[in-house]
Motif scaffolding. Structure first.
Motif, PDB file in Angstrom:
ATOM      1  N   HIS A 155      42.555  67.198  66.512  1.00 35.63           N
ATOM      2  CA  HIS A 155      44.001  67.292  66.286  1.00 35.63           C
ATOM      3  C   HIS A 155      44.754  66.068  66.788  1.00 35.63           C
ATOM      4  CE1 HIS A 155      42.510  71.329  65.824  1.00 35.63           C
ATOM      5  NE2 HIS A 155      42.233  71.433  67.112  1.00 35.63           N
ATOM      6  N   ASN A 199      31.747  68.672  65.655  1.00 38.19           N
ATOM      7  CA  ASN A 199      32.825  69.509  66.161  1.00 38.19           C
ATOM      8  C   ASN A 199      33.609  68.610  67.118  1.00 38.19           C
ATOM      9  OD1 ASN A 199      34.593  71.235  67.377  1.00 38.19           O
ATOM     10  ND2 ASN A 199      33.094  72.864  67.743  1.00 38.19           N
ATOM     11  N   HIS A 212      34.156  74.006  63.351  1.00 36.90           N
ATOM     12  CA  HIS A 212      34.849  74.628  64.484  1.00 36.90           C
ATOM     13  C   HIS A 212      34.313  76.040  64.660  1.00 36.90           C
ATOM     14  CE1 HIS A 212      37.607  71.306  64.586  1.00 36.90           C
ATOM     15  NE2 HIS A 212      37.709  71.416  63.281  1.00 36.90           N
ATOM     16  N   LEU A 213      34.074  76.395  65.897  1.00 38.76           N
ATOM     17  CA  LEU A 213      33.593  77.752  66.173  1.00 38.76           C
ATOM     18  C   LEU A 213      34.663  78.784  65.806  1.00 38.76           C
ATOM     19  CD1 LEU A 213      32.240  76.666  69.595  1.00 38.76           C
ATOM     20  CD2 LEU A 213      30.775  77.692  67.849  1.00 38.76           C
ATOM     21  N   SER A 214      35.887  78.497  66.222  1.00 36.61           N
ATOM     22  CA  SER A 214      36.988  79.443  65.985  1.00 36.61           C
ATOM     23  C   SER A 214      37.661  79.130  64.647  1.00 36.61           C
ATOM     24  CB  SER A 214      38.013  79.316  67.122  1.00 36.61           C
ATOM     25  OG  SER A 214      38.602  78.026  67.120  1.00 36.61           O
TER      26      SER A 214
HETATM   27  C1  DQA Z   1      37.325  73.953  68.449  1.00 31.26           C
HETATM   28  C2  DQA Z   1      38.794  74.214  68.115  1.00 31.26           C
HETATM   29  C3  DQA Z   1      39.692  73.180  68.766  1.00 31.26           C
HETATM   30  O1  DQA Z   1      41.053  73.443  68.448  1.00 31.26           O
HETATM   31  C4  DQA Z   1      39.534  73.241  70.277  1.00 31.26           C
HETATM   32  O2  DQA Z   1      40.315  72.232  70.878  1.00 31.26           O
HETATM   33  C5  DQA Z   1      38.114  73.184  70.715  1.00 31.26           C
HETATM   34  C6  DQA Z   1      37.096  73.869  69.951  1.00 31.26           C
HETATM   35  C7  DQA Z   1      36.402  75.069  67.919  1.00 31.26           C
HETATM   36  O3  DQA Z   1      35.200  74.848  67.885  1.00 31.26           O
HETATM   37  O4  DQA Z   1      36.873  76.156  67.564  1.00 31.26           O
HETATM   38  O5  DQA Z   1      37.821  72.647  71.785  1.00 31.26           O
HETATM   39  O6  DQA Z   1      36.928  72.741  67.838  1.00 31.26           O
END
Ligand code: DQA
Length: 153
Positions: free
Chosen positions: A85, A79, A105-107
């Motif tokens: 990005h 992750n 990614h969690l989200s």
């Molecule tokens: C993330 C999503 C990224 O856009 C964000 O910058 C994070 C966490 C996620 O796990 O959803 O820090 O990677």
């Protein structure tokens, strides 16, 4: 290098993920990074994999771990957080590793700001899991249990 009987997967976490649990819980959930680590260890044990888990806020540290994984691991779950990005350097290190990569990614980044829709890592990933919360790590480990070719010796 020592002989290993189990596949070895490294789980790498990028910046700000050390704040999970208190950081925007509506977006990232209530679980802490320690909770996610415990879950990964539990899943890996069931899959008879060795797992090593890391987190850093520093791009160079993540790159150094990817270089080490290149020699020692059979696959990477990463992750990269915000570096997803922005970081050509992390994408290049992952490509150079020649390992199967799972991007987690969690989200669900695609439901969020446009700048989160671009990933430098996705083109080098075997699979990309987002929006499943911490279960994404479990799915990534399960994928690598099936698809990571174990290095001998
Ligand atoms: C993330 C999503 C990224 O856009 C964000 O910058 C994070 C966490 C996620 O796990 O959803 O820090 O990677």
């Amino acid at each position: 290098m020592s002989n290993r009987t189990k596949p070895s997967v490294w789980v790498l976490n990028g910046p700000n993920l050390n704040l999970l649990g208190t950081r925007e819980p509506a977006v990232y959930g209530a679980q802490t990074l320690a909770d996610i680590e415990a879950k990964c260890r539990n899943v890996a044990q069931g899959l008879e994999m060795d797992v090593r888990i890391f987190q850093s806020n520093a791009e160079h540290q993540l790159i150094d771990w990817i270089h080490a994984a290149r020699l020692e691991a059979d696959g990477i779950v990463i992750n990269p957080a915000a570096y997803t990005h922005t970081s050509v350097a992390i994408a290049d290190a992952l490509r150079a590793s020649d390992l199967p990569i799972v991007e987690v990614h969690l989200s669900n980044v695609h439901q969020r700001e446009v700048f989160r829709h671009r990933s430098y890592v996705s083109p080098v990933a075997k699979c990309v899991i987002c929006g499943c919360g911490s279960d994404g790590y479990e799915y990534g480990l399960r994928y690598l249990a099936k698809h990571a070719a174990r290095r001998e010796g």
